[in-house]
Design a protein around this motif. Structure first.
Motif, PDB file in Angstrom:
ATOM      1  N   UNK A   1       0.821  -1.212   0.000  1.00  0.00           N
ATOM      2  CA  UNK A   1       0.000   0.000   0.000  1.00  0.00           C
ATOM      3  C   UNK A   1       0.855   1.263   0.000  1.00  0.00           C
ATOM      4  N   UNK A   2       2.094   1.155  -0.473  1.00  0.00           N
ATOM      5  CA  UNK A   2       2.984   2.302  -0.478  1.00  0.00           C
ATOM      6  C   UNK A   2       2.488   3.382  -1.445  1.00  0.00           C
ATOM      7  N   UNK A   3       2.623   4.612  -1.027  1.00  0.00           N
ATOM      8  CA  UNK A   3       2.251   5.739  -1.873  1.00  0.00           C
ATOM      9  C   UNK A   3       3.326   5.948  -2.932  1.00  0.00           C
ATOM     10  N   UNK A   4       2.899   6.073  -4.184  1.00  0.00           N
ATOM     11  CA  UNK A   4       3.853   6.259  -5.278  1.00  0.00           C
ATOM     12  C   UNK A   4       4.556   7.605  -5.138  1.00  0.00           C
ATOM     13  N   UNK A   5       5.864   7.590  -5.367  1.00  0.00           N
ATOM     14  CA  UNK A   5       6.650   8.817  -5.274  1.00  0.00           C
ATOM     15  C   UNK A   5       6.448   9.667  -6.528  1.00  0.00           C
ATOM     16  N   UNK A   6       6.752  10.929  -6.410  1.00  0.00           N
ATOM     17  CA  UNK A   6       6.667  11.831  -7.562  1.00  0.00           C
ATOM     18  C   UNK A   6       7.861  11.612  -8.483  1.00  0.00           C
ATOM     19  N   UNK A   7       7.781  12.152  -9.683  1.00  0.00           N
ATOM     20  CA  UNK A   7       8.886  12.028 -10.638  1.00  0.00           C
ATOM     21  C   UNK A   7      10.158  12.656 -10.092  1.00  0.00           C
ATOM     22  N   UNK A   8      10.023  13.793  -9.437  1.00  0.00           N
ATOM     23  CA  UNK A   8      11.198  14.466  -8.873  1.00  0.00           C
ATOM     24  C   UNK A   8      11.850  13.610  -7.796  1.00  0.00           C
ATOM     25  N   UNK A   9      11.038  12.961  -6.957  1.00  0.00           N
ATOM     26  CA  UNK A   9      11.578  12.113  -5.891  1.00  0.00           C
ATOM     27  C   UNK A   9      12.316  10.914  -6.468  1.00  0.00           C
ATOM     28  N   UNK A  10      11.762  10.312  -7.516  1.00  0.00           N
ATOM     29  CA  UNK A  10      12.416   9.171  -8.161  1.00  0.00           C
ATOM     30  C   UNK A  10      13.726   9.602  -8.801  1.00  0.00           C
ATOM     31  N   UNK A  11      13.707  10.718  -9.516  1.00  0.00           N
ATOM     32  CA  UNK A  11      14.929  11.216 -10.161  1.00  0.00           C
ATOM     33  C   UNK A  11      16.019  11.482  -9.134  1.00  0.00           C
ATOM     34  N   UNK A  12      15.642  12.108  -8.022  1.00  0.00           N
ATOM     35  CA  UNK A  12      16.612  12.419  -6.977  1.00  0.00           C
ATOM     36  C   UNK A  12      17.173  11.139  -6.369  1.00  0.00           C
ATOM     37  N   UNK A  13      16.305  10.145  -6.137  1.00  0.00           N
ATOM     38  CA  UNK A  13      16.759   8.889  -5.549  1.00  0.00           C
ATOM     39  C   UNK A  13      17.733   8.165  -6.475  1.00  0.00           C
ATOM     40  N   UNK A  14      17.433   8.159  -7.765  1.00  0.00           N
ATOM     41  CA  UNK A  14      18.314   7.488  -8.727  1.00  0.00           C
ATOM     42  C   UNK A  14      19.680   8.152  -8.762  1.00  0.00           C
ATOM     43  N   UNK A  15      19.718   9.470  -8.645  1.00  0.00           N
ATOM     44  CA  UNK A  15      20.985  10.186  -8.682  1.00  0.00           C
ATOM     45  C   UNK A  15      21.772  10.046  -7.380  1.00  0.00           C
ATOM     46  N   UNK A  16      21.069   9.908  -6.250  1.00  0.00           N
ATOM     47  CA  UNK A  16      21.743   9.899  -4.956  1.00  0.00           C
ATOM     48  C   UNK A  16      22.115   8.501  -4.478  1.00  0.00           C
ATOM     49  N   UNK A  17      21.373   7.476  -4.898  1.00  0.00           N
ATOM     50  CA  UNK A  17      21.613   6.131  -4.384  1.00  0.00           C
ATOM     51  C   UNK A  17      22.276   5.263  -5.448  1.00  0.00           C
ATOM     52  N   UNK A  18      23.507   4.875  -5.156  1.00  0.00           N
ATOM     53  CA  UNK A  18      24.231   4.009  -6.072  1.00  0.00           C
ATOM     54  C   UNK A  18      23.886   2.550  -5.853  1.00  0.00           C
ATOM     55  N   UNK A  19      24.480   1.686  -6.645  1.00  0.00           N
ATOM     56  CA  UNK A  19      24.210   0.259  -6.540  1.00  0.00           C
ATOM     57  C   UNK A  19      25.237  -0.440  -5.671  1.00  0.00           C
ATOM     58  N   UNK A  20      25.186  -1.774  -5.697  1.00  0.00           N
ATOM     59  CA  UNK A  20      26.056  -2.607  -4.860  1.00  0.00           C
ATOM     60  C   UNK A  20      26.785  -3.644  -5.710  1.00  0.00           C
ATOM     61  N   UNK A  21      27.861  -4.155  -5.117  1.00  0.00           N
ATOM     62  CA  UNK A  21      28.471  -5.377  -5.649  1.00  0.00           C
ATOM     63  C   UNK A  21      27.882  -6.519  -4.846  1.00  0.00           C
ATOM     64  N   UNK A  22      27.193  -7.419  -5.513  1.00  0.00           N
ATOM     65  CA  UNK A  22      26.455  -8.463  -4.813  1.00  0.00           C
ATOM     66  C   UNK A  22      27.301  -9.709  -4.610  1.00  0.00           C
ATOM     67  N   UNK A  23      27.113 -10.314  -3.429  1.00  0.00           N
ATOM     68  CA  UNK A  23      27.883 -11.499  -3.059  1.00  0.00           C
ATOM     69  C   UNK A  23      26.960 -12.580  -2.543  1.00  0.00           C
ATOM     70  N   UNK A  24      27.397 -13.827  -2.688  1.00  0.00           N
ATOM     71  CA  UNK A  24      26.661 -14.970  -2.153  1.00  0.00           C
ATOM     72  C   UNK A  24      26.677 -14.901  -0.640  1.00  0.00           C
TER      73      UNK A  24
END
Length: 278
Positions: free
Chosen positions: A255-278
Motif C-alpha cells: 500500500x505504499x504511496x507512489x513517489x513523484x517524478x522528482x523524488x524518483x529522479x533524486x533517488x536514482x541520482x543519490x543512491x548508487x548500486x552494490x556489488x552483490x555477493x553470495x
C-alpha cells in the motif's frame, strides 16, 4: 530496485502474591505509647520476599522474550526452516573490477552465484541502451562465441523504434529534464546445476524501469522476474554462455504511496548500486 518480514509477538503475563506476617509485641498499658520499630528479622524476611518476586519477574520476562524471538517451539527437524538459498558468508565477492564491472569471481558455487547476481545488475542497467557500452558489456560478460552471436540480435532489439517507445532518442538518451531508470536489484540466487566448470544459476530480482519526468507517459514501475544464466569457467573468470528470463514470482503489491517524478529522479541520482555477493 524491486527490494523487501514480520513476526507476530504474543506476550504472556506472569504474577504471584505472597504475604508476610509479623508478630507484634503485646500492647502496653498506654494504648498511645511510642511507635513500635519492627525487628531486624522482620526487615530481612521482607527483603527476601521482595528479591524473590523480582527474580521471578526477570525469569518470566526472559522466558517470554525467548518465546517471541521467532524460534520455533517445535524442535523436530521436519518443522525447522531450511537455510536461505542466499546467505552471507563473509567471503569477498570479487577481487577487482574492470571498467567498473566486477571481475575475478571465485571458482566455486559462491563465486558463480556472485557472478550471476552482478551480471544481472550490469545487464539490467541503462548502459545496455547505448550501442557502444552495450557492445563492451557483451564482450566483457559473455564468452567470445556467445558475444559474437548476440551482438546483431541485441542491436536489433534495441532499435530506434524500441527506444522511442521508452521516451529515448536513437542514441539511448533521455530528454532534457527527465531521468531514464533501468535497474535490477537481486533478491536471491540459487544454483540449479554445478559441475566445477559449468553452472546454471537463477537470479530472482526486482527491476525498475521507466521515465521520471513531468512530461513522461511511461512512469517508473517495478517488475519481478527470474533471470537464468548458463555460465562457463574460462580459466580466469565466469562468463555467460546463454541466458533467459521469465516473469515472477511477484509478491502482492503493498500500500505504499507512489513517489513523484522528482523524488524518483533524486533517488536514482543519490543512491548508487552494490556489488552483490553470495
Amino acid at each position: 530496485m524491486s527490494l523487501g518480514d514480520e513476526h507476530d509477538a504474543t506476550t504472556g503475563g506472569y504474577g504471584g502474591s505472597g504475604q508476610t506476617r509479623t508478630r507484634l509485641p503485646e500492647p502496653s498499658g498506654d494504648p498511645y505509647g511510642g511507635a513500635h520499630r519492627p525487628g531486624r528479622r522482620t526487615s530481612s524476611r521482607s527483603l527476601v520476599t521482595v528479591v524473590g518476586v523480582v527474580v521471578l519477574l526477570i525469569a518470566a520476562i526472559a522466558f517470554a522474550n525467548r518465546g517471541n524471538d521467532g524460534t520455533p517451539s517445535d524442535t523436530t527437524t521436519a518443522n525447522k526452516p531450511k537455510a536461505a538459498a542466499t546467505a552471507p558468508t563473509g567471503t569477498k565477492p570479487v577481487q577487482s573490477k574492470t571498467w567498473g564491472i566486477p571481475t575475478g569471481f571465485a571458482h566455486d558455487q559462491q563465486g558463480v552465484q556472485s557472478a550471476a547476481a552482478n551480471f544481472a545488475v550490469t545487464l539490467g542497467s541503462t548502459d545496455m541502451f547505448h550501442t557502444d557500452t552495450r557492445h563492451f558489456l557483451l564482450e566483457a560478460l559473455y564468452t567470445p562465441e556467445a558475444a559474437a552471436k548476440l551482438q546483431g540480435p541485441m542491436d536489433a532489439a534495441y532499435s530506434a523504434d524500441f527506444l522511442d517507445k521508452l521516451g529515448l532518442d536513437q542514441d539511448g538518451n533521455a530528454p532534457a529534464g527527465s531521468t531514464f531508470v533501468s535497474r535490477v536489484v537481486p533478491v536471491g540466487t540459487t544454483v540449479q546445476q554445478y559441475n566445477g566448470n559449468t553452472a546454471r544459476v537463477d537470479v530472482w530480482y526486482m527491476g525498475l524501469i521507466g521515465m521520471a519526468g513531468e512530461k513522461s507517459t511511461d512512469p517508473v514501475k517495478s517488475t519481478w522476474k527470474t533471470w537464468t544464466f548458463d555460465l562457463q569457467w574460462t580459466g580466469k573468470d565466469w562468463k555467460i554462455v546463454t541466458d533467459t528470463q521469465k516473469d515472477g514470482p511477484a509478491p502482492v503489491p503493498g500500500d505504499d504511496k507512489a513517489a513523484s517524478s522528482d523524488e524518483i529522479s533524486k533517488a536514482i541520482q543519490e543512491y548508487g548500486g552494490f556489488t552483490y555477493a553470495r
